[in-house]
Motif scaffolding. Structure first.
Motif, PDB file in Angstrom:
ATOM      1  N   MET A   1       0.816  -1.083  -0.035  1.00 23.46           N
ATOM      2  CA  MET A   1      -0.052   0.219   0.020  1.00 23.46           C
ATOM      3  C   MET A   1       0.899   1.287  -0.060  1.00 23.46           C
ATOM      4  O   MET A   1       0.465   2.302  -0.811  1.00 23.46           O
ATOM      5  CB  MET A   1      -0.998  -0.101   1.236  1.00 23.46           C
ATOM      6  CG  MET A   1      -1.749   1.275   1.472  1.00 23.46           C
ATOM      7  SD  MET A   1      -2.698   1.354   2.809  1.00 23.46           S
ATOM      8  CE  MET A   1      -1.571   1.795   3.975  1.00 23.46           C
ATOM      9  N   PHE A   2       1.933   1.298   0.851  1.00 29.45           N
ATOM     10  CA  PHE A   2       2.611   2.540   0.658  1.00 29.45           C
ATOM     11  C   PHE A   2       3.611   2.608  -0.401  1.00 29.45           C
ATOM     12  O   PHE A   2       3.533   3.561  -0.782  1.00 29.45           O
ATOM     13  CB  PHE A   2       3.666   2.503   2.126  1.00 29.45           C
ATOM     14  CG  PHE A   2       2.806   2.806   3.454  1.00 29.45           C
ATOM     15  CD1 PHE A   2       2.200   3.768   3.684  1.00 29.45           C
ATOM     16  CD2 PHE A   2       2.994   1.597   4.666  1.00 29.45           C
ATOM     17  CE1 PHE A   2       1.264   3.791   5.117  1.00 29.45           C
ATOM     18  CE2 PHE A   2       2.288   1.991   5.684  1.00 29.45           C
ATOM     19  CZ  PHE A   2       1.302   3.217   5.740  1.00 29.45           C
ATOM     20  N   ARG A   3       4.180   1.604  -0.762  1.00 26.50           N
ATOM     21  CA  ARG A   3       5.008   1.678  -1.943  1.00 26.50           C
ATOM     22  C   ARG A   3       4.065   2.100  -3.228  1.00 26.50           C
ATOM     23  O   ARG A   3       4.404   2.840  -4.126  1.00 26.50           O
ATOM     24  CB  ARG A   3       5.390   0.194  -2.249  1.00 26.50           C
ATOM     25  CG  ARG A   3       6.729   0.357  -3.426  1.00 26.50           C
ATOM     26  CD  ARG A   3       7.246  -1.276  -3.454  1.00 26.50           C
ATOM     27  NE  ARG A   3       7.952  -1.583  -2.391  1.00 26.50           N
ATOM     28  CZ  ARG A   3       7.930  -2.567  -1.729  1.00 26.50           C
ATOM     29  NH1 ARG A   3       7.032  -3.357  -1.853  1.00 26.50           N
ATOM     30  NH2 ARG A   3       8.642  -2.812  -0.658  1.00 26.50           N
ATOM     31  N   ASP A   4       2.750   1.511  -3.389  1.00 23.24           N
ATOM     32  CA  ASP A   4       2.128   1.892  -4.524  1.00 23.24           C
ATOM     33  C   ASP A   4       1.848   3.375  -4.342  1.00 23.24           C
ATOM     34  O   ASP A   4       1.775   4.108  -5.386  1.00 23.24           O
ATOM     35  CB  ASP A   4       0.670   1.064  -4.529  1.00 23.24           C
ATOM     36  CG  ASP A   4       1.063  -0.496  -4.866  1.00 23.24           C
ATOM     37  OD1 ASP A   4       2.154  -0.535  -5.305  1.00 23.24           O
ATOM     38  OD2 ASP A   4       0.070  -1.358  -4.869  1.00 23.24           O
ATOM     39  N   GLY A   5       1.483   3.849  -3.061  1.00 24.36           N
ATOM     40  CA  GLY A   5       0.965   5.123  -2.986  1.00 24.36           C
ATOM     41  C   GLY A   5       2.103   6.113  -3.232  1.00 24.36           C
ATOM     42  O   GLY A   5       1.904   6.993  -3.741  1.00 24.36           O
ATOM     43  N   ARG A   6       3.230   5.662  -2.957  1.00 22.98           N
ATOM     44  CA  ARG A   6       4.516   6.523  -3.319  1.00 22.98           C
ATOM     45  C   ARG A   6       4.687   6.579  -4.602  1.00 22.98           C
ATOM     46  O   ARG A   6       4.936   7.704  -5.400  1.00 22.98           O
ATOM     47  CB  ARG A   6       5.824   6.081  -2.563  1.00 22.98           C
ATOM     48  CG  ARG A   6       5.686   6.295  -1.178  1.00 22.98           C
ATOM     49  CD  ARG A   6       7.059   6.292  -0.548  1.00 22.98           C
ATOM     50  NE  ARG A   6       8.012   7.132  -1.290  1.00 22.98           N
ATOM     51  CZ  ARG A   6       9.388   6.493  -1.753  1.00 22.98           C
ATOM     52  NH1 ARG A   6       9.644   5.552  -1.192  1.00 22.98           N
ATOM     53  NH2 ARG A   6      10.057   7.310  -2.546  1.00 22.98           N
ATOM     54  N   GLN A   7       4.678   5.484  -5.454  1.00 24.39           N
ATOM     55  CA  GLN A   7       4.909   5.241  -6.964  1.00 24.39           C
ATOM     56  C   GLN A   7       3.584   6.274  -7.609  1.00 24.39           C
ATOM     57  O   GLN A   7       4.106   6.700  -8.581  1.00 24.39           O
ATOM     58  CB  GLN A   7       4.657   3.890  -7.337  1.00 24.39           C
ATOM     59  CG  GLN A   7       5.948   3.212  -6.715  1.00 24.39           C
ATOM     60  CD  GLN A   7       6.173   1.884  -7.404  1.00 24.39           C
ATOM     61  OE1 GLN A   7       5.047   1.260  -7.526  1.00 24.39           O
ATOM     62  NE2 GLN A   7       7.001   1.128  -7.132  1.00 24.39           N
ATOM     63  N   ALA A   8       2.422   6.225  -6.993  1.00 18.31           N
ATOM     64  CA  ALA A   8       1.236   7.045  -7.532  1.00 18.31           C
ATOM     65  C   ALA A   8       1.404   8.485  -7.211  1.00 18.31           C
ATOM     66  O   ALA A   8       0.804   9.222  -7.862  1.00 18.31           O
ATOM     67  CB  ALA A   8       0.316   6.470  -7.377  1.00 18.31           C
ATOM     68  N   GLY A   9       2.448   8.792  -6.366  1.00 18.60           N
ATOM     69  CA  GLY A   9       2.442  10.296  -6.146  1.00 18.60           C
ATOM     70  C   GLY A   9       1.561  10.859  -5.020  1.00 18.60           C
ATOM     71  O   GLY A   9       1.414  12.066  -4.835  1.00 18.60           O
ATOM     72  N   PHE A  14       9.297   8.312   1.526  1.00 15.86           N
ATOM     73  CA  PHE A  14       9.939   7.906   2.776  1.00 15.86           C
ATOM     74  C   PHE A  14      10.088   6.265   2.583  1.00 15.86           C
ATOM     75  O   PHE A  14       9.953   5.834   1.404  1.00 15.86           O
ATOM     76  CB  PHE A  14       8.593   7.873   3.992  1.00 15.86           C
ATOM     77  CG  PHE A  14       7.436   7.317   3.612  1.00 15.86           C
ATOM     78  CD1 PHE A  14       7.140   6.008   3.732  1.00 15.86           C
ATOM     79  CD2 PHE A  14       6.469   8.272   3.094  1.00 15.86           C
ATOM     80  CE1 PHE A  14       5.759   5.621   3.194  1.00 15.86           C
ATOM     81  CE2 PHE A  14       5.101   7.720   2.561  1.00 15.86           C
ATOM     82  CZ  PHE A  14       4.838   6.378   2.773  1.00 15.86           C
ATOM     83  N   ALA A  15      10.586   5.598   3.697  1.00 17.07           N
ATOM     84  CA  ALA A  15      10.968   4.198   3.291  1.00 17.07           C
ATOM     85  C   ALA A  15       9.644   3.404   3.612  1.00 17.07           C
ATOM     86  O   ALA A  15       9.217   3.288   4.650  1.00 17.07           O
ATOM     87  CB  ALA A  15      12.127   3.741   4.265  1.00 17.07           C
ATOM     88  N   PRO A  16       8.857   2.896   2.574  1.00 14.40           N
ATOM     89  CA  PRO A  16       7.535   2.058   2.707  1.00 14.40           C
ATOM     90  C   PRO A  16       7.509   0.818   3.640  1.00 14.40           C
ATOM     91  O   PRO A  16       6.754   0.799   4.488  1.00 14.40           O
ATOM     92  CB  PRO A  16       7.217   1.318   1.406  1.00 14.40           C
ATOM     93  CG  PRO A  16       8.266   2.178   0.587  1.00 14.40           C
ATOM     94  CD  PRO A  16       9.343   2.715   1.019  1.00 14.40           C
ATOM     95  N   ARG A  17       8.883   0.105   3.845  1.00 13.16           N
ATOM     96  CA  ARG A  17       8.896  -0.815   4.845  1.00 13.16           C
ATOM     97  C   ARG A  17       8.948  -0.337   6.312  1.00 13.16           C
ATOM     98  O   ARG A  17       8.388  -0.838   7.014  1.00 13.16           O
ATOM     99  CB  ARG A  17      10.336  -1.632   4.441  1.00 13.16           C
ATOM    100  CG  ARG A  17      10.370  -3.089   5.532  1.00 13.16           C
ATOM    101  CD  ARG A  17      11.685  -3.799   4.894  1.00 13.16           C
ATOM    102  NE  ARG A  17      11.632  -4.718   5.851  1.00 13.16           N
ATOM    103  CZ  ARG A  17      10.914  -5.809   6.191  1.00 13.16           C
ATOM    104  NH1 ARG A  17       9.904  -6.165   5.578  1.00 13.16           N
ATOM    105  NH2 ARG A  17      11.448  -6.841   7.070  1.00 13.16           N
TER     106      ARG A  17
END
Length: 62
Positions: A1-9, A14-17
């Motif tokens: 969720m965090f990784r996808d949200g970051r990639q989508a802008g 931040f570090a998703p993990r």
């Protein structure tokens, strides 16, 4: 969720993990906190937690 949200802008950088681990630790510990501290004001507690993660991930300052 965090990784996808970051990639989508949608989130700041931040570090998703790290964020995921912080969220999981919160979810694991909140029930115990609420059970052990009957004086906890649930509305205040939940608002503070939501604000914490909102500010930690928000892309733009309000």
């Amino acid at each position: 969720m965090f990784r996808d949200g970051r990639q989508a802008g949608e989130y700041r950088k931040f570090a998703p993990r790290v964020m995921a681990l912080a969220l999981m630790a919160t979810l694991e510990n909140v029930p115990r906190e609420l059970m052990e501290r009957s004086d906890t004001k649930l509305e205040t507690f939940t608002t503070e937690l939501a604000d914490l993660f909102d500010h930690a991930t928000r892309k733009d300052a309000p």
